[in-house]
Design an enzyme around this catalytic site. Structure first.
Site, mmCIF file in Angstrom:
data_model
loop_
_atom_site.group_PDB
_atom_site.id
_atom_site.type_symbol
_atom_site.label_atom_id
_atom_site.label_comp_id
_atom_site.label_asym_id
_atom_site.label_seq_id
_atom_site.Cartn_x
_atom_site.Cartn_y
_atom_site.Cartn_z
ATOM 1 N N THR A 127 0.870 -1.175 0.000
ATOM 2 C CA THR A 127 0.000 0.000 0.000
ATOM 3 C C THR A 127 0.901 1.217 0.000
ATOM 4 O O THR A 127 1.636 1.476 0.948
ATOM 5 C CB THR A 127 -0.922 0.019 1.229
ATOM 6 N N LYS A 166 -7.338 1.261 -2.807
ATOM 7 C CA LYS A 166 -6.920 0.821 -1.472
ATOM 8 C C LYS A 166 -7.151 1.927 -0.451
ATOM 9 O O LYS A 166 -7.495 1.663 0.709
ATOM 10 C CB LYS A 166 -5.444 0.409 -1.476
ATOM 11 N N LYS A 188 0.476 4.748 8.424
ATOM 12 C CA LYS A 188 1.058 5.148 7.137
ATOM 13 C C LYS A 188 -0.017 5.254 6.076
ATOM 14 O O LYS A 188 -0.096 6.230 5.329
ATOM 15 C CB LYS A 188 2.145 4.152 6.742
#
Length: 290
Positions: free
Chosen positions: A99, A174, A242
């Site tokens: 990701t 995502k 993150k």
């Protein structure tokens, strides 16, 4: 994809190890590299070939899959002097399942095309359970025709595989996934603590609500871990933070309000201050516990 093609796999952590194992079981020759060599030992016992460097793996692989930690790691493994794109063969298919940022995915795609390679951003959802069971959701950005060539490989790791569009589309998808999870994790944690404080049997409560309108992966897969006090990582808090930062930055660029996402990030950051960065995302439950 022809099984005579050699797959290179970089990043054999919590999820990557299971994913690479499925490729081996699928009959492919798999080269592996990880910064911590010991994390590849089980795969080598299964038949994987250890490579000492990214350069060595890139030179000797036809398809290269990566799932590493942060965008800076993705950039280093693909775009540095000793990285994949400088050493892979023309025609190599590059699949980044980390990701990362849509911007970086587009940059990798552009650089790969200049070298005659095909690049895909293909982040996943499903955590350690999805990786172990080969039931990951895989969101793919990149050339649609070339996508058909890698689809048989992706089906060894996931069951819900969607081509979302050109380079960057997988990462944008995502981010939508992580935005949905962020607020949901707060709701699941609050619900489980509420049930406990009300004097209810949390497991019975879970049986009643997980198949109704409240149903979600977080409720059915992570709430049981909360109840048991199991906070081992299926997905690290530090990596979720993150992801949330990437999503917030992207949403801000679009002028979109994401108050739930920002609150979730704040709560998780408070857990990190208490040393929980390497716990699983279900450890948000601890924030609410008395």
């Amino acid at each position: 994809m022809n099984k005579e093609k050699v797959i290179g796999f970089i990043g054999t952590g919590v999820m990557g190890k299971s994913m690479a194992s499925h490729l081996l079981k699928g009959g492919y020759t798999v080269n592996v590299y990880n910064r911590t060599k010991s994390k590849t030992d089980e795969l080598v016992k299964e038949g994987a070939v250890w490579c000492r460097t990214v350069k060595e793996l890139a030179t000797n692989s036809d398809i290269i899959i990566t799932i590493v930690g942060y965008p800076k790691d993705v950039e280093a493994v693909y775009l540095s002097e000793d990285g994949i794109i400088n050493h892979a063969k023309q025609g190599t298919h590059l699949i980044d399942m980390t990701t990362s940022t849509p911007t970086l995915a587009k940059q990798i795609d552009k650089t790969a095309k200049e070298k005659g390679m095909f690049a895909f951003d293909a982040p996943v959802s499903g955590g350690d359970i999805g990786a172990k069971e080969a039931k990951l959701a895989i969101m793919v950005g990149g050339d649609e025709e070339a996508f058909q060539h890698i689809l048989p490989i992706l089906t060894l790791m996931g069951t819900n595989i969607q081509h979302q569009g050109e380079a960057g589309a997988g990462q944008y998808t995502k981010m939508a996934n992580q935005i949905a999870i962020a607020s949901n994790m707060m709701g699941v944690s609050e619900a489980m603590v509420y049930a406990k404080e009300a004097g209810l049997d949390q497991e019975k409560v879970l049986k009643s609500i997980e198949t109704g309108a409240a149903g979600s992966f977080s409720l059915s897969k992570l709430a049981p871990r909360m109840i048991k006090g199991d906070f081992e990582p299926g997905f690290y808090i530090k990596h979720f933070i993150k992801d949330m930062k990437i999503a917030i930055d992207s949403a801000d660029e679009m002028g979109i309000q994401t108050p739930g996402l920002k609150l979730a990030k704040q709560l998780y950051e408070e857990l990190v201050e208490k040393g929980e960065e390497n716990a699983g995302t279900q450890a948000l439950y601890k924030y609410y516990m008395k």
